[in-house]
Motif scaffolding. Structure first.
Motif, short mmCIF file in Angstrom:
data_model
loop_
_atom_site.label_atom_id
_atom_site.label_comp_id
_atom_site.label_asym_id
_atom_site.label_seq_id
_atom_site.Cartn_x
_atom_site.Cartn_y
_atom_site.Cartn_z
N LYS A 5 -1.77 -6.41 4.66
CA LYS A 5 -1.73 -5.41 5.73
C LYS A 5 -3.12 -4.81 5.92
O LYS A 5 -3.71 -4.27 4.98
CB LYS A 5 -0.73 -4.30 5.40
N TYR B 269 12.13 -2.26 3.94
CA TYR B 269 10.76 -2.18 3.41
C TYR B 269 10.69 -1.00 2.45
O TYR B 269 10.78 0.15 2.87
CB TYR B 269 9.82 -1.97 4.60
N THR C 71 0.69 3.60 -4.49
CA THR C 71 1.08 3.69 -5.90
C THR C 71 2.02 2.53 -6.23
O THR C 71 2.73 2.03 -5.34
CB THR C 71 1.74 5.05 -6.22
N GLY D 274 5.91 -2.86 -0.73
CA GLY D 274 4.48 -2.59 -0.57
C GLY D 274 4.08 -1.37 -1.40
O GLY D 274 4.80 -0.37 -1.42
N GLY E 261 0.42 -0.40 -4.14
CA GLY E 261 -0.30 -0.41 -5.41
C GLY E 261 -0.55 -1.77 -6.03
O GLY E 261 -0.99 -1.85 -7.18
N ILE E 262 -0.30 -2.85 -5.31
CA ILE E 262 -0.58 -4.16 -5.90
C ILE E 262 -2.08 -4.45 -5.77
O ILE E 262 -2.63 -4.45 -4.68
CB ILE E 262 0.25 -5.26 -5.20
N ILE F 116 3.68 -6.89 0.09
CA ILE F 116 2.63 -6.55 1.04
C ILE F 116 1.48 -5.94 0.25
O ILE F 116 1.71 -5.00 -0.53
CB ILE F 116 3.12 -5.46 2.05
N VAL F 117 0.28 -6.43 0.47
CA VAL F 117 -0.87 -5.80 -0.17
C VAL F 117 -1.76 -5.18 0.91
O VAL F 117 -1.95 -5.74 1.98
CB VAL F 117 -1.69 -6.77 -1.07
N GLY F 118 -2.24 -3.99 0.62
CA GLY F 118 -3.03 -3.27 1.61
C GLY F 118 -4.35 -2.81 1.06
O GLY F 118 -5.39 -3.48 1.20
C1 1GP Z 1 1.05 -0.04 2.89
O1 1GP Z 1 2.87 -1.14 1.79
C2 1GP Z 1 1.53 -1.26 2.15
O2 1GP Z 1 1.84 0.18 4.03
C3 1GP Z 1 0.64 -1.64 1.00
O3 1GP Z 1 0.42 -0.58 0.11
O4 1GP Z 1 -2.01 -0.08 0.36
O5 1GP Z 1 -0.78 0.53 -1.74
O6 1GP Z 1 -1.27 -1.87 -1.19
P1 1GP Z 1 -0.99 -0.49 -0.66
#
Ligand code: 1GP
Length: 229
Positions: free
Chosen positions: A13, A160, A166, A188, A190-191, A208-210
């Motif tokens: 993401k 979701y 975290t 999603g 904290g990964i 999901i990684v962000g």
């Molecule tokens: C954010 O779920 C996503 O909407 C991902 O989370 O930014 O903590 O990886 P992170």
């Protein structure tokens, strides 16, 4: 048509409010992730979304816009995710903002490009939690009940579990997953390494990684993808 999504295991993401350049996008593509979601909560403008869209355009990977504000809707994406925040305290985030968007753009919308998602926001520190005045604390039974309402009353195809910022509880994610019959579970939050990716991908359908993309943890991105295979 919304791209085939049910077999996605790993999604990146990208936040339009964070800096991105060609190098960053190349890292994301090279990681082997299944799809890219463009989405965020704070300071999202059409200009910022367009900037990311242009960077992503040369690549074939599914490009999905997660719509958080009416003003940032940008045509050209392969699909549109529409969050319905099941534990929102402010009903605007369950149906109000959506109604306003459809009032404006309803005649132009291609509904088969749209996929609704039932969000349950579980990190009280994250921006989306504050914005939606999400209900908290929730017991495991509460969370499962929200998820089942999303699946069975609203027919949402995915739930979701949002821990943005975290790392959540794998045991809880697993309980929610086993309590659902049709809806897929996205996780999603904290990964930032392969081990966390593996832990959550064992209990969720899609991770999901962000944030890790914007830190030096980006070096682990490829390994987080491998961990889901
Ligand atoms: C954010 O779920 C996503 O909407 C991902 O989370 O930014 O903590 O990886 P992170």
């Amino acid at each position: 048509m919304f791209p085939e999504w049910k077999n996605w295991r790993h999604v990146v993401k990208l936040d339009p409010d964070k800096p991105a350049d060609e190098w960053l996008i190349e890292q994301v593509i090279a990681s082997g992730t299944d799809a890219i979601i463009v989405g965020g909560t704070q300071n999202i403008t059409r200009e910022k979304v367009l900037k990311l869209f242009k960077l992503l355009k040369p690549y074939k990977l599914p490009k999905i816009l997660e719509v958080s504000t009416i003003g940032s809707i940008t045509f050209g994406f392969d699909g549109y995710l529409i969050p319905v925040v099941l534990n929102a305290g402010d009903p605007k985030w369950i149906i109000g903002a959506h109604k306003e968007a459809v009032k404006l753009a309803g005649d132009l919308m291609e509904w088969d490009e749209v996929l609704p998602e039932g969000y349950i926001i579980l990190n009280p520190e994250c921006a989306a939690f504050k914005l939606t005045e999400a209900r908290h604390p929730l017991s495991e039974q509460d969370i499962l009940a929200y998820a089942r309402c999303g699946e069975n009353l609203f027919s949402l195809p995915l739930i979701y579990l949002e821990y943005s910022g975290t790392f959540g509880e794998p045991e809880l994610v697993s309980q929610i997953k086993s309590g659902l019959t049709k809806a897929k579970v996205f996780y999603g939050g904290g990964i930032d390494n392969a081990q966390k990716a593996e832990t959550m991908s064992k209990v969720a359908d899609t991770i999901i990684v962000g944030n890790m993309i914007y830190t030096e943890s980006i070096k682990n991105l490829k390994d987080t993808v491998k961990a889901t295979r």
